[in-house]
Write an enzyme that holds these catalytic residues in place. Structure first.
Site, PDB file in Angstrom:
ATOM      1  N   CYS A  81       0.868  -1.184   0.000  1.00 21.29           N
ATOM      2  CA  CYS A  81       0.000   0.000   0.000  1.00 21.29           C
ATOM      3  C   CYS A  81       0.898   1.225   0.000  1.00 21.29           C
ATOM      4  CB  CYS A  81      -0.980  -0.018   1.171  1.00 21.29           C
ATOM      5  SG  CYS A  81      -0.212   0.036   2.801  1.00 21.29           S
ATOM      6  N   ASN A  95       2.406   1.556   4.189  1.00 18.34           N
ATOM      7  CA  ASN A  95       2.728   0.293   4.890  1.00 18.34           C
ATOM      8  C   ASN A  95       2.499   0.410   6.409  1.00 18.34           C
ATOM      9  OD1 ASN A  95       5.584  -1.867   5.472  1.00 18.34           O
ATOM     10  ND2 ASN A  95       3.561  -2.508   4.855  1.00 18.34           N
ATOM     11  N   CYS A 124      -1.190   0.828   7.352  1.00 14.84           N
ATOM     12  CA  CYS A 124      -2.616   0.493   7.523  1.00 14.84           C
ATOM     13  C   CYS A 124      -2.993  -0.746   6.705  1.00 14.84           C
ATOM     14  CB  CYS A 124      -3.517   1.672   7.145  1.00 14.84           C
ATOM     15  SG  CYS A 124      -3.295   3.149   8.165  1.00 14.84           S
ATOM     16  N   ARG A 125      -3.220  -0.573   5.397  1.00 11.63           N
ATOM     17  CA  ARG A 125      -3.839  -1.634   4.599  1.00 11.63           C
ATOM     18  C   ARG A 125      -2.950  -2.850   4.384  1.00 11.63           C
ATOM     19  NH1 ARG A 125      -5.197   2.172  -0.273  1.00 11.63           N
ATOM     20  NH2 ARG A 125      -3.260   3.037   0.527  1.00 11.63           N
ATOM     21  N   SER A 126      -1.695  -2.640   3.956  1.00  6.94           N
ATOM     22  CA  SER A 126      -0.892  -3.827   3.627  1.00  6.94           C
ATOM     23  C   SER A 126      -0.426  -4.610   4.858  1.00  6.94           C
ATOM     24  CB  SER A 126       0.271  -3.491   2.682  1.00  6.94           C
ATOM     25  OG  SER A 126       1.176  -2.575   3.229  1.00  6.94           O
ATOM     26  N   ASP A 129      -7.965   3.883   0.994  1.00  8.39           N
ATOM     27  CA  ASP A 129      -7.040   4.403   2.004  1.00  8.39           C
ATOM     28  C   ASP A 129      -7.837   4.925   3.207  1.00  8.39           C
ATOM     29  OD1 ASP A 129      -5.158   5.808   3.446  1.00  8.39           O
ATOM     30  OD2 ASP A 129      -4.279   6.793   1.692  1.00  8.39           O
TER      31      ASP A 129
HETATM   32  P1  4NP Z   1      -1.724   2.879   4.059  1.00 11.93           P
HETATM   33  O1  4NP Z   1      -2.315   4.269   4.644  1.00 11.93           O
HETATM   34  O2  4NP Z   1      -1.231   3.196   2.659  1.00 11.93           O
HETATM   35  O3  4NP Z   1      -2.911   1.977   4.047  1.00 11.93           O
HETATM   36  O4  4NP Z   1      -0.617   2.470   5.002  1.00 11.93           O
HETATM   37  C1  4NP Z   1      -1.581   5.452   4.597  1.00 11.93           C
HETATM   38  C2  4NP Z   1      -0.628   5.675   5.551  1.00 11.93           C
HETATM   39  C3  4NP Z   1       0.096   6.854   5.535  1.00 11.93           C
HETATM   40  C4  4NP Z   1      -0.146   7.803   4.560  1.00 11.93           C
HETATM   41  C5  4NP Z   1      -1.110   7.562   3.597  1.00 11.93           C
HETATM   42  C6  4NP Z   1      -1.817   6.392   3.615  1.00 11.93           C
HETATM   43  N1  4NP Z   1       0.582   9.024   4.570  1.00 11.93           N
HETATM   44  O5  4NP Z   1       0.288   9.892   3.703  1.00 11.93           O
HETATM   45  O6  4NP Z   1       1.484   9.205   5.391  1.00 11.93           O
END
Ligand code: 4NP
Length: 153
Positions: free
Chosen positions: A8, A11, A13-15, A124
């Site tokens: 994702c 790294n 939340c989702r992945s 997201d």
């Molecule tokens: P993820 O969520 O891609 O599911 O881990 C996010 C975590 C951090 C950010 C964006 C999405 N960020 O912009 O820092």
């Protein structure tokens, strides 16, 4: 040995959630020695951090314990993993740009493997509320079951 890398943006939340759900399914089926499972991000901003505390808390409520530490994707991942699985279309276009032409990794969108939940992408949840996080887990439980069946069918 089958190898699966979940991707994702951050790294956190989702992945890491996908990695945890998929590992749980693999272990439930007694297949852990057949699999190498990991996750990584497309940005390095959160490198070295545990998963987002909101994601960990919602995961815990469903019985999952996320232990992954965030790391960015590296070129060698495309040679080491059979399946590299992104969460949304932005992830997929970045993965297509990063994948070397001679790498073995197949790129897939996580929601290709959904069977019961209707979802085009795993959205997201970072800037949203609780519903975004529970929605991520709902989609991933369905998609990871579908992925396991696709790889063991
Ligand atoms: P993820 O969520 O891609 O599911 O881990 C996010 C975590 C951090 C950010 C964006 C999405 N960020 O912009 O820092």
């Amino acid at each position: 040995m089958k190898s699966v890398l979940f991707i994702c943006l951050g790294n956190i939340c989702r992945s890491p959630m996908a990695e945890t759900v998929f590992r749980h399914i693999v272990e439930t089926n007694g297949a852990e020695t057949d699999y190498n499972i990991d996750s990584a991000g497309l940005i390095s901003y959160h490198e070295g951090e545990s998963a987002d505390s909101r994601m960990r808390n919602f995961a815990y409520q469903r019985g999952y314990h996320i232990t992954h530490i965030s790391r960015p994707i590296r070129t060698s991942d495309f040679y080491e993993f059979d399946y590299v699985i992104g969460m949304d279309s932005d992830n997929m276009s970045k993965l297509r740009r990063l994948r070397p032409d001679d790498a073995k990794a197949e790129l897939h969108l996580m929601t290709e493997y959904c069977r019961n939940v209707e979802a085009d992408v795993v959205p997201d949840p970072y800037y949203g509320g609780a519903a975004g996080f529970t929605n991520v887990i709902d989609i991933l439980e369905d998609a990871c079951q579908g992925l396991f069946e696709a790889l063991n069918g």
